[in-house]
Design an enzyme around this catalytic site. Sequence first.
Site, PDB file in Angstrom:
ATOM      1  N   GLY A 145       0.828  -1.217   0.000  1.00 56.27           N
ATOM      2  CA  GLY A 145       0.000   0.000   0.000  1.00 56.27           C
ATOM      3  C   GLY A 145       0.851   1.251   0.000  1.00 56.27           C
ATOM      4  N   VAL A 196       1.077   3.707   2.259  1.00 58.51           N
ATOM      5  CA  VAL A 196       1.795   3.915   3.534  1.00 58.51           C
ATOM      6  C   VAL A 196       2.825   2.812   3.743  1.00 58.51           C
ATOM      7  CG1 VAL A 196       1.556   3.989   6.051  1.00 58.51           C
ATOM      8  CG2 VAL A 196      -0.073   5.231   4.600  1.00 58.51           C
ATOM      9  N   ARG A 199      -3.874 -11.950  -2.800  1.00 52.97           N
ATOM     10  CA  ARG A 199      -3.596 -11.777  -4.242  1.00 52.97           C
ATOM     11  C   ARG A 199      -2.184 -11.257  -4.497  1.00 52.97           C
ATOM     12  NH1 ARG A 199      -6.980  -7.414  -3.175  1.00 52.97           N
ATOM     13  NH2 ARG A 199      -6.044  -5.355  -3.534  1.00 52.97           N
ATOM     14  N   SER A 200      -1.515 -10.744  -3.450  1.00 50.99           N
ATOM     15  CA  SER A 200      -0.151 -10.214  -3.636  1.00 50.99           C
ATOM     16  C   SER A 200       0.921 -11.198  -3.179  1.00 50.99           C
ATOM     17  CB  SER A 200       0.009  -8.905  -2.853  1.00 50.99           C
ATOM     18  OG  SER A 200      -0.865  -7.926  -3.368  1.00 50.99           O
ATOM     19  N   ARG A 212      -7.287   2.776  18.283  1.00 54.44           N
ATOM     20  CA  ARG A 212      -6.866   4.066  18.834  1.00 54.44           C
ATOM     21  C   ARG A 212      -7.647   4.483  20.081  1.00 54.44           C
ATOM     22  NH1 ARG A 212      -6.771   6.932  12.940  1.00 54.44           N
ATOM     23  NH2 ARG A 212      -4.766   6.133  12.218  1.00 54.44           N
ATOM     24  N   CYS A 221      -3.189  10.735  10.935  1.00 56.49           N
ATOM     25  CA  CYS A 221      -2.172  11.667  10.421  1.00 56.49           C
ATOM     26  C   CYS A 221      -2.461  13.108  10.819  1.00 56.49           C
ATOM     27  CB  CYS A 221      -2.049  11.546   8.912  1.00 56.49           C
ATOM     28  SG  CYS A 221      -3.613  11.368   8.062  1.00 56.49           S
ATOM     29  N   HIS A 235      -0.632  17.283   4.627  1.00 58.00           N
ATOM     30  CA  HIS A 235      -1.793  17.934   5.222  1.00 58.00           C
ATOM     31  C   HIS A 235      -1.383  19.290   5.808  1.00 58.00           C
ATOM     32  CE1 HIS A 235      -3.874  14.303   4.564  1.00 58.00           C
ATOM     33  NE2 HIS A 235      -3.958  13.811   5.795  1.00 58.00           N
TER      34      HIS A 235
HETATM   35  C1  2RA Z   1      -7.134  10.862   5.445  1.00 51.07           C
HETATM   36  N1  2RA Z   1      -6.335  10.839   7.750  1.00 51.07           N
HETATM   37  O1  2RA Z   1      -6.335  11.774   5.232  1.00 51.07           O
HETATM   38  C2  2RA Z   1      -7.117  10.109   6.749  1.00 51.07           C
HETATM   39  C3  2RA Z   1      -6.657   8.700   6.561  1.00 51.07           C
HETATM   40  N2  2RA Z   1      -5.348   8.598   6.091  1.00 51.07           N
HETATM   41  O2  2RA Z   1      -7.979  10.488   4.619  1.00 51.07           O
END
Ligand code: 2RA
Length: 329
Positions: free
Chosen positions: A10, A12, A37-38, A97, A126, A234
């Site tokens: 993926g 991440v 599948r991988s 979490r 994140c 972000h």
């Molecule tokens: C987003 N924080 O940015 C969430 C999941 N990675 O969509």
Amino acid sequence: MKVAVVGATGMVGHVMLQVLAERNFPITELIPVASARSVGKTVTYKDKEYTISSMEDAIAARPDIAIFSAGGGTSLEFAPKFAEVGTTVVDNSSAWRMDPDKKLIVPEINASELEDSDKIIANPNCSTIQMVLALAPLHKKYKIKRLVISTYQSITGTGVKAVQQLENEYKGEQGDMAYAYPIHRNAIPACDVFTENGYTKEEMKLVNETQKILGDNTIAVTATAVRIPVVGGHSEAINVQFENDFDLAEVRQLLQAQDGVTVQDNPDTNTYPMPIYAEGKNDVFVGRIRRDFSQENTLNMWVVADNLRKGAATNAVQIAEYLAAKELV
Ligand code: 2RA
């Protein structure tokens, strides 16, 4: 150290392998894991190809640490199975979490909470990580009363399909849609799904995770999370009211002294953080630091970070580094 990376194919997971290599994490055996599948395909780590294992084979290998970024469902099903064979799991999904028995860790803030009995450790969301890292030293000094947050989130937070949608829209092509609306030349005020209170899951993560990590459920939090056509990271506009007044110069000093934070803040030279420059870096970048003159004890700041790095992979690897350094695994 025997390390499994679950979700290695993926977005991440790929960055996790990069960060593990960059930071030369003491891996004696790497076990990349992905969906059925991988299995049998390969991933690259330190310029060497590694064959992807099944979950069952990885569990049987009894790794010391398993770093997960494979979604909440996979984590709920398989993290306990790794823990049962003695593996310590660092999970990047939202699955654990808010579990009262699981630790939610940003190493620079609360890694000291970790014990060898912690077998499933949660990596925060994140948008939470970058915010609380900037806020932690200020909360300690001035005690946060209320947070009002607006986020401007990279499409990489949604995954590869979102990046592909934006690229298709740039080219005027129609393809699979990660969002219900166009993302090119747009802003979508909805990251993740809506909950029954009118906020999205992303916004409620900012509320709930912030209180847990800072250990203070008296902190009032409200948030609006927006998806924008950006890939580097972000960005967040944070308005924070403290219980006590602050000195702006001292605020800057506290931020500059915080491990993992870089202050980029000089209006005279148009210096402030931007995702295009944060991409690929592991720090959280803080700027536009200024008093909110409309309310007492209140500060505005702008916080930017690469959501795939400090917002996910780097924070998880830093947790693993702490566990190794303290011999908790
Ligand atoms: C987003 N924080 O940015 C969430 C999941 N990675 O969509």
